[in-house]
Design a protein around this motif. Structure first.
Motif, PDB file in Angstrom:
ATOM      1  N   LEU A  18       3.369   3.985  -4.781  1.00 52.82           N
ATOM      2  CA  LEU A  18       2.606   4.336  -3.584  1.00 52.82           C
ATOM      3  C   LEU A  18       1.316   5.088  -3.891  1.00 52.82           C
ATOM      4  N   ALA A  21      -2.093   3.356  -2.880  1.00 55.99           N
ATOM      5  CA  ALA A  21      -2.293   3.351  -1.426  1.00 55.99           C
ATOM      6  C   ALA A  21      -2.598   4.753  -0.913  1.00 55.99           C
ATOM      7  N   ILE A  24      -6.202   5.596  -1.769  1.00 55.55           N
ATOM      8  CA  ILE A  24      -7.130   4.916  -0.852  1.00 55.55           C
ATOM      9  C   ILE A  24      -7.148   5.617   0.501  1.00 55.55           C
ATOM     10  N   LEU A  25      -5.969   6.007   0.979  1.00 49.33           N
ATOM     11  CA  LEU A  25      -5.885   6.705   2.265  1.00 49.33           C
ATOM     12  C   LEU A  25      -6.683   8.005   2.243  1.00 49.33           C
TER      13      LEU A  25
END
Length: 297
Positions: A18, A21, A24-25
Motif C-alpha cells: 500500500l 498508493a 500518491i495520496l
C-alpha cells in the motif's frame, strides 16, 4: 511466536504493497491541496509567489462580478439539475420496476447517456439547440414557421439549456440507484398495501419514498459533486456565453489560471469550490459511517 510472526509478516507485506498508493495520496492529493490553499493566500500572478497577503485574494474574488455571475449560474443550475434528475430518475425507476417487457433494453437505453463524457453530451446538445440546424429548424421544416427555440443564444435562457443536457446525462444514473433501492423493498409491503386498498401513489409517497432515504442521499451527493465540478459541459455547449451568461466557477478558475495569468485569484476560487464540496460530502460520509457502525453493532 510461530503464530505471531506470520501475522506480522503478512501485515508488513500489506503495508509495503500500500506504500505507493499512500505516497500518491499524500503527495498528489493532500500535498497539492495544501499548496493550492497556500498560494491562494499569496500575491501570486503568472508565477507562484511567497508574498503572504492573507485573505486579500478572497476579498477580490467575492467582489469580482464575473465570479458572482458564475456562482449565481451554478446555484440556478444546481437546484434545477438535482430536482429534475432525481424526479425523472425516480419515475423511470418506478416504471421499470413494474416488470415491463424489454426491461434490460430500457435500462441500457436510459443509462447509456451517462456512459458518455460531458464533452460529448455538450456537443450533441449544442447541435440540437442550434437555431440554424437544430430543433428550431426541424420545427420550421415541419410547417411551423413561427416556431422558435433559440435558448442557447439568449442570455436569459442559456443556463436552462445546460440543465436540459445535464439531466439527460444524469437521469439514468439516478434511475439505476433508485431501481436498486426499489428492488430491495420487501414484497410483503406491497401485498399489505393491496389488502388495505391503498392507491399506488399513496404507497409510494408514504411508504416507499421514506424507505429509499439512502438511495436519495447517495444520488443527491453524486449529483451535488457533479454540480460543483461543472466545467466541460459549459465549455462544450456555450463556452460560457453568450457573454458570461453561462459562466460557471470551474471555468472561472481555468480561465484565470491559464489565460489571465492570475494564479492567486484562481487558487482562491478553487479553494472556495473545495470548501463547498467538503460541506456537501462531509456530512454524507459521517452519516454513512454512523449507519455502517449501527449495522455492525
Amino acid at each position: 511466536m510461530r503464530v505471531i510472526r506470520p501475522r506480522l509478516a503478512s501485515r508488513f507485506a500489506a503495508l509495503l504493497g500500500l506504500t505507493p498508493a499512500l505516497a500518491i495520496l499524500l503527495v498528489v492529493y493532500v500535498g497539492c491541496t495544501a499548496w493550492t490553499i497556500w498560494i491562494s493566500m499569496t500575491s501570486s500572478r503568472m508565477l507562484p509567489s511567497s508574498n503572504f497577503v492573507g485573505l486579500r485574494q478572497y476579498e477580490a474574488l467575492f467582489a469580482n462580478e464575473r465570479w458572482q455571475v458564475s456562482v449565481g449560474n451554478l446555484a440556478v443550475f444546481g437546484v434545477l439539475f438535482m430536482l429534475a434528475s432525481i424526479a425523472l430518475g425516480f419515475l423511470l425507476a418506478v416504471a421499470i420496476d413494474q416488470r415491463v417487457r424489454g426491461e434490460n433494453l430500457l435500462r441500457s437505453i436510459f443509462l447509456y447517456p451517462f456512459s458518455m463524457s460531458f464533452i460529448v453530451t455538450g456537443l450533441v446538445w449544442q447541435w440540437l439547440l442550434n437555431p440554424t440546424f437544430g430543433i428550431e429548424k426541424m420545427g420550421r421544416d415541419l410547417g411551423f414557421a413561427d416556431f422558435r427555440f433559440d435558448w442557447i443564444v439568449r442570455q436569459d435562457m442559456v443556463i436552462y439549456t445546460l440543465v436540459f443536457a445535464a439531466v439527460w446525462h444524469a437521469a439514468g444514473l439516478v434511475m439505476a440507484i433508485m431501481l436498486a433501492g426499489l428492488r430491495g423493498i420487501d414484497e410483503d409491503i406491497w401485498k399489505a398495501a393491496r389488502i388495505d386498498g391503498l392507491p399506488p401513489w399513496r404507497v409510494y409517497l408514504s411508504v416507499v419514498i421514506p424507505m429509499l432515504g439512502a438511495s436519495f442521499a447517495t444520488a443527491s451527493v453524486l449529483l451535488a459533486t457533479s454540480v460543483v465540478r461543472l466545467y466541460d459541459l459549459s465549455v462544450a455547449m456555450t463556452n460560457g456565453g453568450p457573454g458570461v451568461a453561462s459562466e460557471v466557477p470551474a471555468k472561472f478558475v481555468m480561465d484565470h489560471l491559464f489565460e489571465r495569468g492570475n494564479l492567486g485569484l484562481a487558487t482562491a476560487a478553487a479553494t472556495s469550490m473545495l470548501i463547498t464540496v467538503a460541506a456537501v460530502v462531509g456530512p454524507w460520509l459521517y452519516w454513512q459511517s454512523r449507519r455502517t457502525g449501527r449495522a455492525h453493532a
